[in-house]
Motif scaffolding. Structure first.
Motif, PDB file in Angstrom:
ATOM      1  N   SER A  85      52.256  37.382  44.780  1.00  0.00           N
ATOM      2  CA  SER A  85      51.390  37.935  44.397  1.00  0.00           C
ATOM      3  C   SER A  85      52.270  39.518  44.043  1.00  0.00           C
ATOM      4  CB  SER A  85      50.551  39.358  45.505  1.00  0.00           C
ATOM      5  OG  SER A  85      49.492  40.108  45.173  1.00  0.00           O
ATOM      6  N   PRO A  86      52.450  39.894  42.631  1.00  0.00           N
ATOM      7  CA  PRO A  86      52.807  40.870  41.753  1.00  0.00           C
ATOM      8  C   PRO A  86      52.178  41.972  42.710  1.00  0.00           C
ATOM      9  CG  PRO A  86      52.059  39.420  40.116  1.00  0.00           C
ATOM     10  CD  PRO A  86      51.489  39.142  41.534  1.00  0.00           C
ATOM     11  N   ARG A  87      50.991  42.221  42.570  1.00  0.00           N
ATOM     12  CA  ARG A  87      50.641  44.067  43.561  1.00  0.00           C
ATOM     13  C   ARG A  87      51.050  43.342  44.810  1.00  0.00           C
ATOM     14  NH1 ARG A  87      45.156  42.847  42.500  1.00  0.00           N
ATOM     15  NH2 ARG A  87      46.077  43.810  40.101  1.00  0.00           N
ATOM     16  N   ALA A  88      51.586  42.682  45.816  1.00  0.00           N
ATOM     17  CA  ALA A  88      51.976  42.704  46.943  1.00  0.00           C
ATOM     18  C   ALA A  88      53.382  43.273  47.126  1.00  0.00           C
ATOM     19  CB  ALA A  88      51.727  41.440  47.747  1.00  0.00           C
ATOM     20  N   VAL A  89      54.205  42.103  46.465  1.00  0.00           N
ATOM     21  CA  VAL A  89      55.412  42.145  45.346  1.00  0.00           C
ATOM     22  C   VAL A  89      55.841  44.203  45.570  1.00  0.00           C
ATOM     23  CG1 VAL A  89      57.340  42.453  44.318  1.00  0.00           C
ATOM     24  CG2 VAL A  89      56.423  40.033  45.504  1.00  0.00           C
ATOM     25  N   ILE A 158      45.301  42.463  52.094  1.00  0.00           N
ATOM     26  CA  ILE A 158      44.047  41.738  51.268  1.00  0.00           C
ATOM     27  C   ILE A 158      44.763  41.912  49.617  1.00  0.00           C
ATOM     28  CG2 ILE A 158      43.052  42.828  50.211  1.00  0.00           C
ATOM     29  CD1 ILE A 158      42.270  44.622  52.351  1.00  0.00           C
ATOM     30  N   ALA A 159      45.858  42.036  49.136  1.00  0.00           N
ATOM     31  CA  ALA A 159      46.544  42.056  47.616  1.00  0.00           C
ATOM     32  C   ALA A 159      47.726  40.692  48.011  1.00  0.00           C
ATOM     33  CB  ALA A 159      47.672  43.243  47.590  1.00  0.00           C
ATOM     34  N   SER A 160      47.646  39.756  49.438  1.00  0.00           N
ATOM     35  CA  SER A 160      48.739  39.134  48.770  1.00  0.00           C
ATOM     36  C   SER A 160      47.466  37.666  49.786  1.00  0.00           C
ATOM     37  CB  SER A 160      49.354  39.078  49.653  1.00  0.00           C
ATOM     38  OG  SER A 160      50.436  37.774  49.756  1.00  0.00           O
ATOM     39  N   VAL A 161      46.566  37.786  50.272  1.00  0.00           N
ATOM     40  CA  VAL A 161      45.788  37.081  50.510  1.00  0.00           C
ATOM     41  C   VAL A 161      44.772  37.189  49.539  1.00  0.00           C
ATOM     42  CG1 VAL A 161      43.792  35.462  51.875  1.00  0.00           C
ATOM     43  CG2 VAL A 161      46.302  36.347  52.974  1.00  0.00           C
ATOM     44  N   TYR A 162      43.978  38.061  49.484  1.00  0.00           N
ATOM     45  CA  TYR A 162      42.742  37.693  48.869  1.00  0.00           C
ATOM     46  C   TYR A 162      43.246  37.576  46.630  1.00  0.00           C
ATOM     47  CZ  TYR A 162      39.971  37.880  52.807  1.00  0.00           C
ATOM     48  OH  TYR A 162      39.372  38.179  54.029  1.00  0.00           O
ATOM     49  N   GLN A 163      44.055  38.463  46.271  1.00  0.00           N
ATOM     50  CA  GLN A 163      44.304  38.713  44.538  1.00  0.00           C
ATOM     51  C   GLN A 163      45.985  38.025  44.568  1.00  0.00           C
ATOM     52  OE1 GLN A 163      44.593  43.254  45.464  1.00  0.00           O
ATOM     53  NE2 GLN A 163      42.276  42.917  44.914  1.00  0.00           N
ATOM     54  N   SER A 164      46.408  36.828  45.124  1.00  0.00           N
ATOM     55  CA  SER A 164      47.876  36.192  45.144  1.00  0.00           C
ATOM     56  C   SER A 164      47.732  36.403  43.717  1.00  0.00           C
ATOM     57  CB  SER A 164      47.886  35.575  46.104  1.00  0.00           C
ATOM     58  OG  SER A 164      46.962  34.447  45.340  1.00  0.00           O
ATOM     59  N   ARG A 165      46.725  35.883  43.052  1.00  0.00           N
ATOM     60  CA  ARG A 165      47.187  35.650  41.868  1.00  0.00           C
ATOM     61  C   ARG A 165      46.790  36.269  40.316  1.00  0.00           C
ATOM     62  NH1 ARG A 165      45.096  30.579  43.784  1.00  0.00           N
ATOM     63  NH2 ARG A 165      47.289  28.782  43.622  1.00  0.00           N
ATOM     64  N   ALA A 166      46.130  37.483  40.146  1.00  0.00           N
ATOM     65  CA  ALA A 166      45.787  38.966  40.202  1.00  0.00           C
ATOM     66  C   ALA A 166      47.210  39.734  39.178  1.00  0.00           C
ATOM     67  CB  ALA A 166      44.680  40.140  40.428  1.00  0.00           C
ATOM     68  N   PRO A 167      46.949  39.762  38.153  1.00  0.00           N
ATOM     69  CA  PRO A 167      48.253  40.847  37.580  1.00  0.00           C
ATOM     70  C   PRO A 167      48.337  42.077  37.849  1.00  0.00           C
ATOM     71  CG  PRO A 167      46.636  39.557  36.029  1.00  0.00           C
ATOM     72  CD  PRO A 167      46.305  38.563  36.747  1.00  0.00           C
ATOM     73  N   LEU A 168      49.202  42.461  38.018  1.00  0.00           N
ATOM     74  CA  LEU A 168      49.001  44.333  38.102  1.00  0.00           C
ATOM     75  C   LEU A 168      48.116  44.548  36.537  1.00  0.00           C
ATOM     76  CD1 LEU A 168      53.118  44.520  38.744  1.00  0.00           C
ATOM     77  CD2 LEU A 168      51.060  44.677  40.027  1.00  0.00           C
ATOM     78  N   THR A 169      47.679  45.630  36.815  1.00  0.00           N
ATOM     79  CA  THR A 169      46.959  45.904  35.442  1.00  0.00           C
ATOM     80  C   THR A 169      47.323  47.562  35.882  1.00  0.00           C
ATOM     81  OG1 THR A 169      45.566  47.464  37.412  1.00  0.00           O
ATOM     82  CG2 THR A 169      44.780  44.857  36.436  1.00  0.00           C
ATOM     83  N   VAL A 170      46.872  48.429  34.950  1.00  0.00           N
ATOM     84  CA  VAL A 170      47.184  49.861  34.670  1.00  0.00           C
ATOM     85  C   VAL A 170      46.774  50.454  36.211  1.00  0.00           C
ATOM     86  CG1 VAL A 170      46.087  51.997  33.206  1.00  0.00           C
ATOM     87  CG2 VAL A 170      46.721  49.983  32.138  1.00  0.00           C
ATOM     88  N   THR A 171      45.809  50.189  36.253  1.00  0.00           N
ATOM     89  CA  THR A 171      45.208  50.954  38.149  1.00  0.00           C
ATOM     90  C   THR A 171      46.880  50.865  38.764  1.00  0.00           C
ATOM     91  OG1 THR A 171      43.415  50.827  38.132  1.00  0.00           O
ATOM     92  CG2 THR A 171      44.345  51.473  40.043  1.00  0.00           C
TER      93      THR A 171
END
Length: 372
Positions: A85-89, A158-171
């Motif tokens: 997950s990009p967010r988790a990393v 949460i980021a790794s399991v629920y948002q594993s494929r979500a790309p990084l955003t401006v937030t």
């Protein structure tokens, strides 16, 4: 396994962290009894959140079975994609930066020494019966603190399991920038406190004619900590300049802010796939319990703030006992965590008369200092 009944109460992504947390709780508690030193958890505080965060961020890399006890694994029933997950990393990178800052500050203060114990525990030992102190050691020092160190890594889960494929955003980029600024401020606060104590020890030793303490060298301090200390600062006993002129605990304030920012990564819009957390859902909750269940992604930040708001008054009570007049004036003039409260405190003192404010500020900063 012995812990299987306990693990069955948790989602699969928490099976290894709960196992590891149980081990560290038992290990630090036994170590505290063997060494008669309850700061064993303090020594691993800098590493444990990073270990849990790394586990959650790197879930796809672990085997599906556990070859031996404590080896990290990804349970078969946990459906995670092969990619990270990009967010988790990103969150892991920020937590590693946090760990580096805290480890450096802990090392230079000598707190990794197995003989060192937080001075607050020594004071508390004298205030309560031995049996009650041991109850506190088991429940709060060993157990609750270890649980908290796991809990503040939950946003990465949460980021790794629920948002594993979500790309990084401006937030994400905005939160990352704020987090780095916060860490820079916390590093500066650490350095200012360290520089002050180096100056204080040198001045007080000189007052006593002790030549074993080296003279204070401004050039050895980090940028941002090269403040113009004066002997009156050293004799006051505690730091009130730099960031410490705006809040009494800038390092604690930044620490809470850091984990609140980490908490917000997986819950702020426009993320998708996160557990429900919306204002409409919270307002329309049919009961308080349901409302709290919808707010649970925010609880890691809440939990850490509760720790600081409950423990800092005890820390300050020790300072008041050592510097009764000066520290009471510091409390009256400077806020604990929120810098805007410092401005409000100055305004309230002004209402009591300019002479009252000047007298308080003389005790806090010296006759010529004035802070807004």
């Amino acid at each position: 396994m012995l812990l299987d009944p306990l693990l069955s109460y948790f989602p699969p992504e928490y099976h290894w962290p709960v196992q590891f947390c149980t081990f560290t709780t038992v290990a630090t508690y036994i170590a505290s009894l063997v060494t008669s030193n309850v700061s064993q958890v303090d020594r691993v505080w800098t590493f444990l959140p990073t270990i849990y965060t790394a586990y959650f961020a790197l879930l796809p890399l672990f085997p599906n079975t556990q070859p031996f006890f404590l080896f990290p694994y990804t349970p078969k029933e946990l459906d995670v994609p092969n990619e990270l997950s990009p967010r988790a990393v990103l969150m892991l990178a920020l937590v590693v930066t946090w760990m580096s800052r805290l480890s450096y500050n802990t090392w230079r203060r000598g707190l990794f020494s197995l003989k060192d114990e937080d001075y607050r525990w020594a004071v508390l030992r004298q205030k309560i019966p031995p049996w009650l102190f041991q109850v506190l050691n088991l429940t709060f020092i060993a157990t609750i603190q270890n649980m908290l160190l796991l809990y503040i890594a939950v946003p990465t889960a949460i980021a790794s399991v629920y948002q594993s494929r979500a790309p990084l955003t401006v937030t994400d980029y905005a939160l990352a920038a704020l987090t780095l600024v916060d860490l820079a401020l916390e590093f500066t606060a650490d350095n200012q406190q360290y520089a002050f104590h180096a100056y204080k020890h040198a001045i007080l030793a000189a007052d006593k004619g002790d030549t074993s303490v080296p003279a204070y060298d401004l050039a050895q301090q980090w940028p941002g900590a090269r403040l113009n200390w004066v002997p009156a600062d050293a004799r006051r006993g505690f730091v009130t300049r730099g960031l410490w002129a705006y809040v009494r605990h800038p390092n604690f304030a930044c620490e809470q802010t850091f984990w609140w920012l980490i908490t917000l990564f997986p819950v702020l819009p426009p993320h998708t796939g996160a557990p429900p957390l919306s204002l409409k859902a919270i307002i329309n909750a049919p009961s308080t319990w349901v409302m709290l269940s919808r707010l649970w992604p925010l609880f890691p930040g809440v939990a850490l703030s509760l720790l600081f708001y409950s423990s800092t008054p005890f820390t300050e009570s020790i300072s008041v006992s050592k510097y009764p007049e000066a520290y009471a004036a510091y409390q009256a003039r400077v806020a604990m965590f929120k810098p805007w409260d410092t401005w409000f405190k100055g305004l309230m003192l002004e209402q009591k008369g300019p002479l009252k404010r000047k007298e308080v500020e003389r005790l806090v900063w010296g006759a010529e200092e004035k802070k807004e």
